[in-house]
Design a protein around this motif. Structure first.
Motif, PDB file in Angstrom:
ATOM      1  N   CYS A 158      -4.293  -6.583  -8.451  1.00  0.00           N
ATOM      2  CA  CYS A 158      -3.938  -5.206  -6.828  1.00  0.00           C
ATOM      3  C   CYS A 158      -3.163  -6.673  -6.386  1.00  0.00           C
ATOM      4  O   CYS A 158      -3.257  -7.288  -5.989  1.00  0.00           O
ATOM      5  N   ASP A 159      -2.610  -5.463  -5.456  1.00  0.00           N
ATOM      6  CA  ASP A 159      -0.879  -6.326  -4.438  1.00  0.00           C
ATOM      7  C   ASP A 159      -2.179  -6.627  -3.353  1.00  0.00           C
ATOM      8  O   ASP A 159      -3.640  -6.188  -3.212  1.00  0.00           O
ATOM      9  N   THR A 160      -2.171  -7.157  -2.458  1.00  0.00           N
ATOM     10  CA  THR A 160      -2.834  -7.901  -1.791  1.00  0.00           C
ATOM     11  C   THR A 160      -3.354  -6.996  -0.606  1.00  0.00           C
ATOM     12  O   THR A 160      -4.229  -7.079   0.222  1.00  0.00           O
ATOM     13  N   ARG A 161      -2.073  -5.878   0.010  1.00  0.00           N
ATOM     14  CA  ARG A 161      -2.723  -4.841   1.291  1.00  0.00           C
ATOM     15  C   ARG A 161      -3.743  -4.260   0.587  1.00  0.00           C
ATOM     16  O   ARG A 161      -3.978  -4.620   1.019  1.00  0.00           O
ATOM     17  N   ASP A 162      -3.967  -3.864  -0.896  1.00  0.00           N
ATOM     18  CA  ASP A 162      -5.159  -3.581  -1.590  1.00  0.00           C
ATOM     19  C   ASP A 162      -6.104  -3.582  -1.213  1.00  0.00           C
ATOM     20  O   ASP A 162      -7.607  -3.480  -0.914  1.00  0.00           O
ATOM     21  N   ASP A 163      -6.323  -5.452  -1.517  1.00  0.00           N
ATOM     22  CA  ASP A 163      -7.216  -6.077  -1.575  1.00  0.00           C
ATOM     23  C   ASP A 163      -8.165  -5.997  -0.312  1.00  0.00           C
ATOM     24  O   ASP A 163      -9.323  -5.937   0.292  1.00  0.00           O
TER      25      ASP A 163
END
Length: 238
Positions: free
Chosen positions: A76-81
């Motif tokens: 998962c990309d950091t923004r979604d995390d």
């Protein structure tokens, strides 16, 4: 006052009248809201190197790698995390990574309740220590892997109201604090934690501002955790 962050009930804290700060602890997620045994944030301010701000020459976002790189390799990309961590009532599309809906309740910077909808979001992911500020206080001299790590470290990231965040720019504690005074102690403690973890320096004015805020909440803990201070070798930055 009790705050809810990422579905976890924060510790009940005492409101300090002078600064409006709360000494909240144990938020659970590996981000700037947690404070698990890191020691007093006020004491940690004195451990930071004090120097003048270096020129902004050479700064660009690209120096910190591709935005929202999956440096923790969880697919998962950091923004979604961070959206998953900080929003409530989260909904996804196409699995459990891409967040399409959630509630920021409350927004830590303004205290407002904000609805997140993908594609027309009123929510930003803020670098608590702005990347431009970091560049001028040590990051200019780092290896790219360390800059990429800072840009994607959950300890330095927070879901916030977009309009309020864009008023912050690359301000440090001497030039910008959250309008919601009840969050200022946690916010400054997070900045101290990030600068201590990565070895970034502070200006004299910034150190004084940090101490002024944290003096009103001397029991405020220093957040800990987040990702390693070097990104995996497969990530690149200019």
């Amino acid at each position: 006052m009790t705050r809810l962050r990422g579905g976890v009930v924060a510790a009940v804290a005492t409101l300090v009248a002078v600064t409006g700060c709360t000494a909240e602890q144990d938020k659970g997620a590996a981000g700037p809201g947690e404070a698990k045994g890191g020691g007093a944030a006020l004491a940690a301010v004195d451990s930071l190197t004090v120097k003048g701000r270096a020129p902004k020459t050479g700064y660009s976002r690209d120096r910190f790698g591709t935005a929202w790189a999956d440096t923790d390799s969880n697919s998962c990309d950091t923004r979604d995390d961070i959206l998953k961590r900080d929003l409530k009532e989260v909904k996804f599309t196409g699995g459990t990574c891409k967040v399409t809906y959630g509630l920021l309740d409350p927004d830590p910077y303004s205290g407002k309740r904000i609805t997140y909808r993908r594609g027309r979001s009123q929510v930003d992911i803020d670098h608590v220590v702005a990347l431009s500020d970091a560049w001028q206080k040590g990051a200019k001299y780092w290896e790219p892997g360390k800059r990429i790590a800072l840009a994607n470290d959950p300890l330095n990231l927070l879901a916030v109201d977009a309009r309020t965040n864009r008023g912050k720019g690359d301000g440090d504690a001497a030039t910008w604090l959250p309008p919601d005074k009840a969050y200022r102690c946690e916010y400054v403690a997070a900045q101290v934690a990030v600068k201590k973890k990565y070895g970034l320096w502070v200006t004299g004015a910034e150190q004084s501002a940090m101490k002024k805020v944290l003096a009103g909440c001397p029991d405020q803990k220093l957040p800990t955790g987040g990702n390693p201070t070097r990104a995996p070798e497969r990530f690149r930055a200019r």
